[in-house]
Motif scaffolding. Structure first.
Motif, short mmCIF file in Angstrom:
data_model
loop_
_atom_site.label_atom_id
_atom_site.label_comp_id
_atom_site.label_asym_id
_atom_site.label_seq_id
_atom_site.Cartn_x
_atom_site.Cartn_y
_atom_site.Cartn_z
N GLN A 1 63.96 17.67 59.63
CA GLN A 1 62.57 17.50 59.98
C GLN A 1 61.91 18.81 60.37
O GLN A 1 60.69 18.91 60.41
CB GLN A 1 62.45 16.52 61.15
CG GLN A 1 62.99 15.13 60.86
CD GLN A 1 62.97 14.26 62.10
OE1 GLN A 1 62.29 14.56 63.07
NE2 GLN A 1 63.73 13.18 62.09
N ARG A 2 62.68 19.82 60.68
CA ARG A 2 62.12 21.08 61.16
C ARG A 2 61.70 21.98 60.00
O ARG A 2 62.30 21.99 58.94
CB ARG A 2 63.15 21.82 62.01
CG ARG A 2 63.68 21.01 63.19
CD ARG A 2 64.38 21.91 64.18
NE ARG A 2 65.12 21.12 65.15
CZ ARG A 2 64.57 20.51 66.19
NH1 ARG A 2 63.27 20.59 66.38
NH2 ARG A 2 65.31 19.82 67.03
N GLN A 3 60.66 22.77 60.26
CA GLN A 3 60.26 23.79 59.30
C GLN A 3 60.86 25.12 59.74
O GLN A 3 60.98 25.39 60.93
CB GLN A 3 58.74 23.89 59.25
CG GLN A 3 58.06 22.61 58.79
CD GLN A 3 56.56 22.75 58.78
OE1 GLN A 3 56.03 23.77 58.33
NE2 GLN A 3 55.85 21.74 59.27
N SER A 4 61.22 25.92 58.77
CA SER A 4 61.75 27.23 59.12
C SER A 4 60.60 28.16 59.49
O SER A 4 59.43 27.84 59.32
CB SER A 4 62.55 27.82 57.96
OG SER A 4 63.27 28.95 58.39
N PHE A 5 60.92 29.33 60.01
CA PHE A 5 59.88 30.27 60.40
C PHE A 5 60.39 31.69 60.22
O PHE A 5 61.60 31.95 60.31
CB PHE A 5 59.45 30.04 61.85
CG PHE A 5 60.51 30.35 62.88
CD1 PHE A 5 60.56 31.57 63.50
CD2 PHE A 5 61.46 29.39 63.21
CE1 PHE A 5 61.54 31.86 64.45
CE2 PHE A 5 62.44 29.66 64.16
CZ PHE A 5 62.48 30.89 64.78
N ASP A 6 59.46 32.59 59.93
CA ASP A 6 59.80 34.01 59.86
C ASP A 6 58.97 34.83 60.83
O ASP A 6 59.05 36.06 60.84
CB ASP A 6 59.66 34.55 58.43
CG ASP A 6 58.26 34.38 57.86
OD1 ASP A 6 57.35 33.98 58.62
OD2 ASP A 6 58.08 34.64 56.66
N LYS A 7 58.16 34.14 61.63
CA LYS A 7 57.44 34.79 62.71
C LYS A 7 57.11 33.74 63.77
O LYS A 7 57.11 32.54 63.50
CB LYS A 7 56.17 35.47 62.21
CG LYS A 7 55.17 34.54 61.56
CD LYS A 7 53.96 35.33 61.06
CE LYS A 7 52.96 34.39 60.39
NZ LYS A 7 51.79 35.15 59.88
N ILE A 8 56.86 34.21 64.97
CA ILE A 8 56.55 33.32 66.09
C ILE A 8 55.05 33.06 66.09
O ILE A 8 54.25 34.00 66.00
CB ILE A 8 57.00 33.96 67.41
CG1 ILE A 8 58.52 34.18 67.40
CG2 ILE A 8 56.60 33.09 68.60
CD1 ILE A 8 59.02 35.01 68.57
N PRO A 9 54.62 31.79 66.18
CA PRO A 9 53.19 31.50 66.12
C PRO A 9 52.45 31.96 67.36
O PRO A 9 53.01 32.02 68.46
CB PRO A 9 53.15 29.97 65.98
CG PRO A 9 54.42 29.50 66.61
CD PRO A 9 55.44 30.56 66.29
N ILE A 10 51.17 32.27 67.19
CA ILE A 10 50.27 32.63 68.29
C ILE A 10 49.35 31.44 68.56
O ILE A 10 48.70 30.94 67.64
CB ILE A 10 49.44 33.88 67.96
CG1 ILE A 10 50.36 35.08 67.68
CG2 ILE A 10 48.48 34.20 69.10
CD1 ILE A 10 49.62 36.34 67.25
N VAL A 11 49.32 30.99 69.80
CA VAL A 11 48.50 29.84 70.18
C VAL A 11 47.44 30.30 71.18
O VAL A 11 47.76 30.93 72.19
CB VAL A 11 49.38 28.73 70.81
CG1 VAL A 11 48.51 27.57 71.30
CG2 VAL A 11 50.41 28.23 69.79
N ASP A 12 46.21 29.98 70.89
CA ASP A 12 45.09 30.26 71.80
C ASP A 12 45.04 29.12 72.81
O ASP A 12 44.66 27.99 72.47
CB ASP A 12 43.79 30.33 71.01
CG ASP A 12 42.58 30.68 71.88
OD1 ASP A 12 42.72 30.68 73.12
OD2 ASP A 12 41.50 30.92 71.31
#
Length: 335
Positions: free
Chosen positions: A16-27
């Protein structure tokens, strides 16, 4: 929790998880001023389901306080070793306050020695009450150190409480779900210095070994040097490069337990090959000492049974610390 725990998650669940190559930025500004809290909660959910980490911007903590705290950290670590050792953590017993020398804590002791030195504080207490609750140790020769560093601790506690309300909304829980669990929480703030490494760097000695955090939420202020790395789903280390004006936020084991692994406490480490000193200031908020944490019923089903027995926050965290601090090996404690 070992490195194999994350990589060994049930494939049905991990798919169910998506992979990532960077950490997201949340406002998080719309969460803090309540102009768009549900939209922020949606971003938090994606980050903690898939990465376990996020950067936050528009967090409301003044740059002056952040910069001032980093200046105090540099001043503290610039002192002679004999001055820092006067405030050694061993003086504070199970309160766990004060200075920790190089290799005095090892977060992944089977594989790594941590090339870092620390200074730790927590809630102010006049006497030792229980693990994590006792007097702070303060240097006497650094004007403004106590006032600045403790002001930062209080600002982080306030921000963490607000972020936990966003976490609650991200889980479709009442906004105040965590409020009753953090009336007098274990909070822990560290000043950290990592010297640079050169030549061939091997896992046996790096800034801090691969680990997951123990509590609920971590807020990390890092300087411009870099060195943070976070493991993605494929077991690849992804750089957590500094982003100006942000904090790095990640969850710990208590939220992983609470959500029955819907949210993941992800592995991370520090490797400083920049050629410069690296300073960082992590703040940890857990829960009230006696709070019992177990998977919420909404995250337990016949197809996804409970993965954890109930744990008490204080006993859980102290047990983790006892494995990483050599000076605690001889401490007897009734939980």
């Amino acid at each position: 929790m070992t490195k194999s725990d994350l990589l060994g998650l049930d494939d049905r669940f991990r798919a169910q998880r998506q992979s990532f190559d960077k950490i997201p930025i949340v406002d998080v500004g719309p969460l803090l001023d309540d102009s768009g809290a549900l939209g922020v909660a949606k971003d938090i959910r994606w980050a903690f389901e898939n990465v376990g980490f996020m950067y936050v911007k528009n967090h409301g903590v003044s740059a002056q306080l952040v910069d001032g705290t980093f200046a105090q950290a540099r001043a503290f670590f610039d002192q002679p070793l004999e001055e820092k050792m006067k405030l050694h953590m061993g003086n504070s017993g199970v309160a766990l306050r004060g200075y920790v020398e190089f290799f005095g804590e090892n977060t992944d002791p089977m594989n790594t020695k941590d090339l870092k030195e620390c200074f730790d504080i927590g809630p102010e207490r006049s006497t030792l009450e229980r693990p994590f609750f006792g007097p702070n140790q303060w240097p006497s020769a650094l004007p403004g150190f106590r006032e600045t560093v403790f002001a930062f601790h209080q600002a982080m506690k306030d921000l963490a409480t607000k972020l936990l309300r966003g976490v609650a909304l991200s889980l479709d829980l009442p906004r105040d779900f965590f409020d009753s669990r953090v009336t007098d929480p274990i909070t822990y703030q560290r000043l950290l210095r990592y010297p640079p490494q050169s030549g061939r760097v091997e896992e046996k000695v790096i800034g801090i070994g691969a680990h997951v955090d123990y509590g609920s939420l971590t807020i990390l202020a890092q300087d411009s040097v870099g060195g943070l790395q976070v493991m993605n789903r494929e077991g690849v280390w992804v750089e957590g490069a500094p982003v100006a004006g942000t904090f790095v936020i990640n969850i710990g084991e208590l939220l992983q337990i609470l959500t029955n692994e819907l949210y993941i406490a992800n592995f991370h480490r520090v490797v400083n090959t920049s050629g410069r000193q690296r300073y960082s200031i992590p703040f940890f908020i857990d829960a009230d000492y006696d709070t019992v944490v177990e998977p919420l019923e909404r995250y337990v089903s016949p197809s996804n049974p409970s993965r954890y027995l109930p744990v008490t926050c204080g006993a859980h965290k102290f047990g983790r610390f006892a494995k990483t601090f050599p000076h605690l090996e001889r401490v007897g404690l009734e939980q």
